[in-house]
Design a protein around this motif. Sequence first.
Motif, PDB file in Angstrom:
ATOM      1  N   PHE A   1      33.188  91.953  22.273  1.00  0.00           N
ATOM      2  CA  PHE A   1      33.616  93.115  21.502  1.00  0.00           C
ATOM      3  C   PHE A   1      34.089  94.230  22.433  1.00  0.00           C
ATOM      4  CE2 PHE A   1      32.877  97.138  19.337  1.00  0.00           C
ATOM      5  CZ  PHE A   1      33.459  96.919  18.095  1.00  0.00           C
ATOM      6  N   ILE A   2      33.288  94.527  23.459  1.00  0.00           N
ATOM      7  CA  ILE A   2      33.648  95.577  24.415  1.00  0.00           C
ATOM      8  C   ILE A   2      34.936  95.216  25.143  1.00  0.00           C
ATOM      9  CG2 ILE A   2      32.939  96.683  26.585  1.00  0.00           C
ATOM     10  CD1 ILE A   2      30.027  96.575  25.435  1.00  0.00           C
ATOM     11  N   GLY A   3      35.089  93.937  25.501  1.00  0.00           N
ATOM     12  CA  GLY A   3      36.328  93.496  26.145  1.00  0.00           C
ATOM     13  C   GLY A   3      37.541  93.694  25.257  1.00  0.00           C
ATOM     14  N   LEU A   4      37.417  93.383  23.976  1.00  0.00           N
ATOM     15  CA  LEU A   4      38.525  93.592  23.040  1.00  0.00           C
ATOM     16  C   LEU A   4      38.827  95.076  22.851  1.00  0.00           C
ATOM     17  CD1 LEU A   4      37.754  90.868  20.357  1.00  0.00           C
ATOM     18  CD2 LEU A   4      39.735  90.941  21.885  1.00  0.00           C
TER      19      LEU A   4
ATOM     20  N   ALA B   1      29.939  86.924   6.199  1.00  0.00           N
ATOM     21  CA  ALA B   1      30.210  87.942   7.216  1.00  0.00           C
ATOM     22  C   ALA B   1      31.450  87.600   8.045  1.00  0.00           C
ATOM     23  CB  ALA B   1      29.010  88.104   8.135  1.00  0.00           C
ATOM     24  N   SER B   2      31.843  86.353   8.039  1.00  0.00           N
ATOM     25  CA  SER B   2      32.994  85.940   8.842  1.00  0.00           C
ATOM     26  C   SER B   2      34.280  86.527   8.277  1.00  0.00           C
ATOM     27  CB  SER B   2      33.093  84.421   8.860  1.00  0.00           C
ATOM     28  OG  SER B   2      31.952  83.873   9.469  1.00  0.00           O
ATOM     29  N   ASN B   3      35.208  86.730   9.163  1.00  0.00           N
ATOM     30  CA  ASN B   3      36.530  87.247   8.828  1.00  0.00           C
ATOM     31  C   ASN B   3      36.494  88.652   8.237  1.00  0.00           C
ATOM     32  OD1 ASN B   3      37.788  84.844   9.712  1.00  0.00           O
ATOM     33  ND2 ASN B   3      37.318  83.892   7.754  1.00  0.00           N
ATOM     34  N   ARG B   4      35.404  89.369   8.474  1.00  0.00           N
ATOM     35  CA  ARG B   4      35.298  90.761   8.050  1.00  0.00           C
ATOM     36  C   ARG B   4      35.225  91.627   9.308  1.00  0.00           C
ATOM     37  NH1 ARG B   4      31.052  90.890   3.038  1.00  0.00           N
ATOM     38  NH2 ARG B   4      32.348  89.703   1.606  1.00  0.00           N
ATOM     39  N   PRO B   5      35.717  92.858   9.219  1.00  0.00           N
ATOM     40  CA  PRO B   5      35.648  93.731  10.400  1.00  0.00           C
ATOM     41  C   PRO B   5      34.210  93.891  10.881  1.00  0.00           C
ATOM     42  CG  PRO B   5      37.024  94.707   8.700  1.00  0.00           C
ATOM     43  CD  PRO B   5      36.376  93.496   8.091  1.00  0.00           C
ATOM     44  N   THR B   6      34.047  93.932  12.193  1.00  0.00           N
ATOM     45  CA  THR B   6      32.730  94.132  12.779  1.00  0.00           C
ATOM     46  C   THR B   6      32.754  95.379  13.643  1.00  0.00           C
ATOM     47  OG1 THR B   6      30.878  93.014  13.837  1.00  0.00           O
ATOM     48  CG2 THR B   6      33.044  92.723  14.857  1.00  0.00           C
TER      49      THR B   6
ATOM     50  N   LYS C   1      27.034  96.663  13.995  1.00  0.00           N
ATOM     51  CA  LYS C   1      26.741  95.414  13.282  1.00  0.00           C
ATOM     52  C   LYS C   1      26.308  94.305  14.243  1.00  0.00           C
ATOM     53  CE  LYS C   1      29.773  96.056   9.304  1.00  0.00           C
ATOM     54  NZ  LYS C   1      30.953  95.531   8.588  1.00  0.00           N
ATOM     55  N   ILE C   2      26.694  94.404  15.490  1.00  0.00           N
ATOM     56  CA  ILE C   2      26.298  93.408  16.486  1.00  0.00           C
ATOM     57  C   ILE C   2      24.903  93.716  17.030  1.00  0.00           C
ATOM     58  CG2 ILE C   2      26.830  92.495  18.791  1.00  0.00           C
ATOM     59  CD1 ILE C   2      29.832  92.954  18.068  1.00  0.00           C
ATOM     60  N   ILE C   3      24.608  94.994  17.231  1.00  0.00           N
ATOM     61  CA  ILE C   3      23.361  95.402  17.878  1.00  0.00           C
ATOM     62  C   ILE C   3      22.172  95.454  16.912  1.00  0.00           C
ATOM     63  CG2 ILE C   3      22.220  97.330  19.052  1.00  0.00           C
ATOM     64  CD1 ILE C   3      24.911  97.967  20.350  1.00  0.00           C
TER      65      ILE C   3
ATOM     66  N   LEU D   1      35.047  88.770  13.196  1.00  0.00           N
ATOM     67  CA  LEU D   1      34.396  87.550  13.642  1.00  0.00           C
ATOM     68  C   LEU D   1      35.088  86.390  12.948  1.00  0.00           C
ATOM     69  CD1 LEU D   1      32.106  86.004  15.066  1.00  0.00           C
ATOM     70  CD2 LEU D   1      30.707  86.419  13.046  1.00  0.00           C
ATOM     71  N   LYS D   2      35.701  85.531  13.734  1.00  0.00           N
ATOM     72  CA  LYS D   2      36.350  84.329  13.194  1.00  0.00           C
ATOM     73  C   LYS D   2      35.389  83.177  13.373  1.00  0.00           C
ATOM     74  CE  LYS D   2      40.534  85.783  12.224  1.00  0.00           C
ATOM     75  NZ  LYS D   2      41.176  85.600  10.956  1.00  0.00           N
ATOM     76  N   ARG D   3      35.055  82.540  12.273  1.00  0.00           N
ATOM     77  CA  ARG D   3      34.116  81.433  12.383  1.00  0.00           C
ATOM     78  C   ARG D   3      34.867  80.139  12.660  1.00  0.00           C
ATOM     79  NH1 ARG D   3      34.057  81.747   6.556  1.00  0.00           N
ATOM     80  NH2 ARG D   3      34.879  79.786   5.762  1.00  0.00           N
ATOM     81  N   SER D   4      34.252  79.328  13.448  1.00  0.00           N
ATOM     82  CA  SER D   4      34.763  77.993  13.710  1.00  0.00           C
ATOM     83  C   SER D   4      34.426  77.114  12.514  1.00  0.00           C
ATOM     84  CB  SER D   4      34.086  77.449  14.970  1.00  0.00           C
ATOM     85  OG  SER D   4      34.218  76.063  15.042  1.00  0.00           O
ATOM     86  N   LYS D   5      35.226  76.093  12.296  1.00  0.00           N
ATOM     87  CA  LYS D   5      34.915  75.130  11.236  1.00  0.00           C
ATOM     88  C   LYS D   5      33.591  74.427  11.518  1.00  0.00           C
ATOM     89  CE  LYS D   5      39.572  74.177   9.690  1.00  0.00           C
ATOM     90  NZ  LYS D   5      40.604  74.857  10.290  1.00  0.00           N
TER      91      LYS D   5
END
Length: 167
Positions: free
Chosen positions: A155-158, A33-38, A42-44, A99-103
């Motif tokens: 998300f809302i902030g962005l 799911a990471s690095n794909r548009p959200t 999809k969050i709720i 969503l960018k995942r951390s290592k």
Amino acid sequence: MSFLPQSFSLGHVASIAVTLLSGVAVMFLRLRASNRPTTMRKIIIPPLGMSTGFLMFVVPETHVPLTWALVAFAAGATVFAYPLIRTSKLERVGEEIVLKRSKMFIFILLGLLIIRLLVHDAVESKVSIPQTGALFFVLAFGMIVVWRIAMLREFIGLKRVKQEEYG
């Protein structure tokens, strides 16, 4: 002669195996799911879908004292949600929010799984298996709700920044 300690039953081993397989499946899905548009949907949707699990409390065997449930929810909402919030970052990429995942994300999920396995045995030794499941469900629900609220705020902030730039 069994190679397992006396305290382990076939059911116990099966429970650990299912938990590990489920944990690996969740990690795989999270990585995909990471690095794909959200989207807001999809969050709720995951916490809303998960909330149907509270129907388990219709069965009397799953009932636990309210204070235990509140402690489980609080542990999920604080201790377990925090590392997920810290390792999940939403970023704008062109028109999309991804969503960018951390290592560290995969290691956090693995660590949470190990902690869950260790704590599960301690809890299961004090209460019934259905009650243990109920407490861990409430803990997981607290974790996902707080994590998703944090993601939703980000998300809302962005979205707001995008509207202010072009609005």
